[in-house]
Scaffold this motif. Structure first.
Motif, PDB file in Angstrom:
ATOM      1  N   HIS A  62      48.891  35.048  32.484  1.00  0.00           N
ATOM      2  CA  HIS A  62      48.246  35.689  33.901  1.00  0.00           C
ATOM      3  C   HIS A  62      48.294  34.666  35.058  1.00  0.00           C
ATOM      4  O   HIS A  62      48.868  35.002  36.108  1.00  0.00           O
ATOM      5  CB  HIS A  62      46.802  36.187  33.435  1.00  0.00           C
ATOM      6  N   LEU A  63      47.894  33.396  34.708  1.00  0.00           N
ATOM      7  CA  LEU A  63      47.768  32.448  35.737  1.00  0.00           C
ATOM      8  C   LEU A  63      49.373  31.929  35.986  1.00  0.00           C
ATOM      9  O   LEU A  63      49.635  31.919  37.351  1.00  0.00           O
ATOM     10  CB  LEU A  63      47.174  31.319  35.418  1.00  0.00           C
ATOM     11  N   GLU A  65      51.791  34.121  36.071  1.00  0.00           N
ATOM     12  CA  GLU A  65      52.183  34.926  36.832  1.00  0.00           C
ATOM     13  C   GLU A  65      51.917  34.912  38.366  1.00  0.00           C
ATOM     14  O   GLU A  65      52.548  35.458  39.266  1.00  0.00           O
ATOM     15  CB  GLU A  65      51.993  36.325  36.361  1.00  0.00           C
ATOM     16  N   ARG A  66      50.616  34.109  38.424  1.00  0.00           N
ATOM     17  CA  ARG A  66      49.967  34.092  39.808  1.00  0.00           C
ATOM     18  C   ARG A  66      50.466  32.682  40.643  1.00  0.00           C
ATOM     19  O   ARG A  66      49.691  32.284  41.396  1.00  0.00           O
ATOM     20  CB  ARG A  66      48.695  34.268  39.594  1.00  0.00           C
ATOM     21  N   LYS A  68      52.346  31.354  42.295  1.00  0.00           N
ATOM     22  CA  LYS A  68      52.698  31.417  44.017  1.00  0.00           C
ATOM     23  C   LYS A  68      51.413  31.345  44.601  1.00  0.00           C
ATOM     24  O   LYS A  68      51.321  30.693  45.671  1.00  0.00           O
ATOM     25  CB  LYS A  68      53.475  32.604  44.213  1.00  0.00           C
ATOM     26  N   ASP A  69      50.319  31.973  44.315  1.00  0.00           N
ATOM     27  CA  ASP A  69      48.993  31.776  44.757  1.00  0.00           C
ATOM     28  C   ASP A  69      48.248  30.482  45.042  1.00  0.00           C
ATOM     29  O   ASP A  69      47.618  30.154  46.007  1.00  0.00           O
ATOM     30  CB  ASP A  69      47.997  32.849  44.302  1.00  0.00           C
ATOM     31  N   GLN A 227      44.105  46.412  36.928  1.00  0.00           N
ATOM     32  CA  GLN A 227      45.249  45.845  36.169  1.00  0.00           C
ATOM     33  C   GLN A 227      45.967  46.769  35.451  1.00  0.00           C
ATOM     34  O   GLN A 227      46.793  46.364  34.801  1.00  0.00           O
ATOM     35  CB  GLN A 227      44.462  44.883  35.047  1.00  0.00           C
ATOM     36  N   GLY A 389      40.537  30.601  42.832  1.00  0.00           N
ATOM     37  CA  GLY A 389      41.477  31.719  42.645  1.00  0.00           C
ATOM     38  C   GLY A 389      40.695  32.802  41.840  1.00  0.00           C
ATOM     39  O   GLY A 389      41.451  33.696  41.379  1.00  0.00           O
ATOM     40  N   GLU A 390      39.641  32.790  41.966  1.00  0.00           N
ATOM     41  CA  GLU A 390      38.699  33.879  40.882  1.00  0.00           C
ATOM     42  C   GLU A 390      37.531  34.351  41.589  1.00  0.00           C
ATOM     43  O   GLU A 390      36.418  34.356  41.222  1.00  0.00           O
ATOM     44  CB  GLU A 390      38.334  33.160  39.364  1.00  0.00           C
TER      45      GLU A 390
END
Length: 464
Positions: A62-63, A65-66, A68-69, A227, A389-390
């Protein structure tokens, strides 16, 4: 062959049994433990530990996939389900071999086989090599529990899975139905949903995670739906029509039955205690709905016979079993033993976002006659959560308005399964709101939200 004599015999080597055996050995007792399958029990082999290993893989995915953030680049992201499972099995194996080492180090005799109790103070074990007879002043039942099978919803390992099948999945589900939204159901729903399965969860109660505080359940449902999960509450799966390629589920909700097709179903509708074949009826042990009835010290009413962990009823948690094991071993050794109070046992669910709680929910506190003060603090107000980022989460605290006693704490968000212990220790030390106000929490940490939530209950919150 003459019977082998022991001070204490433990039946079952899960987190209750092996801990009880080690503690009894520490008291200088001669101890044997009987296990029919795996040292470490369900928890280490097929439960707590391997599921957490798999959920960690999903979290990292999941991280990625993120990426870019976080100003990072990760391309062609994918996963190898077999490798995820292999890692999870390796983690489980490492810990079970550790249990074997601990038992050996503490000079506990390990006997692999199936036990029965033919009479008070006697244990008969059927092993690969034949029958062994043991005598003991004390016997501790720690045989655990297994997944409940509802008629028509039984797992077959092909299209309909139990938790064991889900831990070694024969295929990656494309369209998944999870029956039951307790910790086990939600953790598997979270895992497979994160890896891309189109996931539906059916819950018979009026909300997901029904043992949690209603506000936390509602927060969780919103997060899961965001989600992409579908949540059907107040719903029942009446029937499963199975074929080689799919399962058609008959789902009743709002008085109507609708049919839906899935390629995989996971059944997580609770557990039943492993009470069969032990000879409990003949001994006069009271069994209620597959669980042995005990007093607060885990005594069964039969002299020298104790029952701990899942076989002794809810909450069905490994840490509860371990603590009961220590308590019983101390009691047998003539030491002062503290009963394990249900309200002092934290519960943790390792879905995304994580959920953790201890003590009374707001509704339970009010039902018990308390006037309450309730504090809340959102993750979005915490610097560390934003940096991680949470920023999705909430910490809720429930105090007795008259005394300031911390009655309960309820959390959802990143790493709350680690944070909850602060409140558990606080409750054990009979912390009041004033103690929490005066405690210095380090900055920047997620734990600061625990401080702010307590402050909020008394209209003293700073960062909101």
């Amino acid at each position: 062959m003459a019977a082998q004599s022991f001070d204490t015999v433990v039946i079952g080597a899960g987190p209750g049994g092996y801990v009880a055996a080690i503690r009894a050995a520490q008291h200088g007792q001669k101890v044997a433990i009987v296990e029919r399958e795996h040292l470490g029990g369900i928890c280490l082999n097929w439960g707590c530990i391997p599921t957490k290993a798999m959920l960690r893989s999903a979290e990292v995915f999941h991280l990625m996939e993120r990426a870019k953030d976080f100003g990072l680049k990760a391309e062609n992201i994918g996963y190898d389900l077999d490798a995820v499972v292999k890692r999870s099995r390796g983690v489980a194996k490492q810990l079970t071999s550790g249990v074997g080492h601990l038992l050996k180090k503490n000079k506990v005799t390990v006997i692999m086989g199936s036990a029965t109790i033919p009479a008070k103070g006697r244990v008969k074990v059927e092993t690969d090599k034949g029958t062994e007879d043991l005598t003991a002043k004390n016997i501790i039942l720690a045989t655990g529990a297994r997944a409940r099978d509802l008629p028509g919803l039984e797992a077959d390992g092909k299209r309909v899975w139990s938790y064991k099948h889900a831990l070694q999945p024969p295929h990656m589900p494309k369209k998944l139905l999870v029956i039951g939204s307790g910790a086990i159901g939600i953790e598997f729903a979270s895992f497979f949903n994160t890896l891309g399965a189109d996931t539906t969860v059916v819950e018979v109660m009026d909300r997901v995670l029904p043992v949690e505080d209603a506000e936390i359940s509602a927060f969780a449902q919103k997060a899961f739906e965001k989600q992409g999960m579908k949540i059907l509450s107040k719903a029942t799966v009446k029937q499963l029509d199975r074929s080689d390629a799919k399962v058609t589920a008959h789902i009743e909700a709002g008085g109507k039955v609708e049919k839906h097709d899935f390629d995989t179903v996971i059944s997580a509708v609770g557990i039943v205690g492993n009470v069969e074949g032990l000879g409990l009826d003949a001994l006069g042990v009271t069994v209620d709905r597959s669980h042995v009835v005990t007093d607060e010290y885990c005594r069964t009413g039969v002299d020298g016979l104790y029952a701990i962990g899942d076989i002794a009823g809810a909450p069905w948690l490994a840490h509860k079993a371990s603590h009961e094991g220590v308590m019983v071993a101390d009691l047998i050794a003539g030491q002062h033993a503290h009963p394990v109070k249900p309200e002092s046992i934290p519960g943790c669910t390792y879905c995304h976002p994580q959920v953790a709680s201890v003590g009374l929910t707001e509704a339970q506190a009010q039902e018990a006659g308390h006037k309450v003060k309730v504090g809340r603090f959102p993750f979005i107000g915490n610097g560390k959560a934003i940096a991680l980022g949470e920023s999705e989460g909430l910490i809720k605290t429930v105090f007795d308005a008259a005394t300031g006693e911390l009655l309960g704490a309820h959390m959802i968000g990143a790493e709350v399964t680690e944070l909850i212990q602060g409140y558990v220790v606080g409750q054990k030390l009979e912390t009041t709101e004033q103690d929490l106000f005066e405690t210095v929490f380090p900055h920047p940490t997620l734990s600061e939200m625990m401080h702010e939530s307590a402050l909020d209950a008394y209209d003293r919150v700073i960062h909101m």
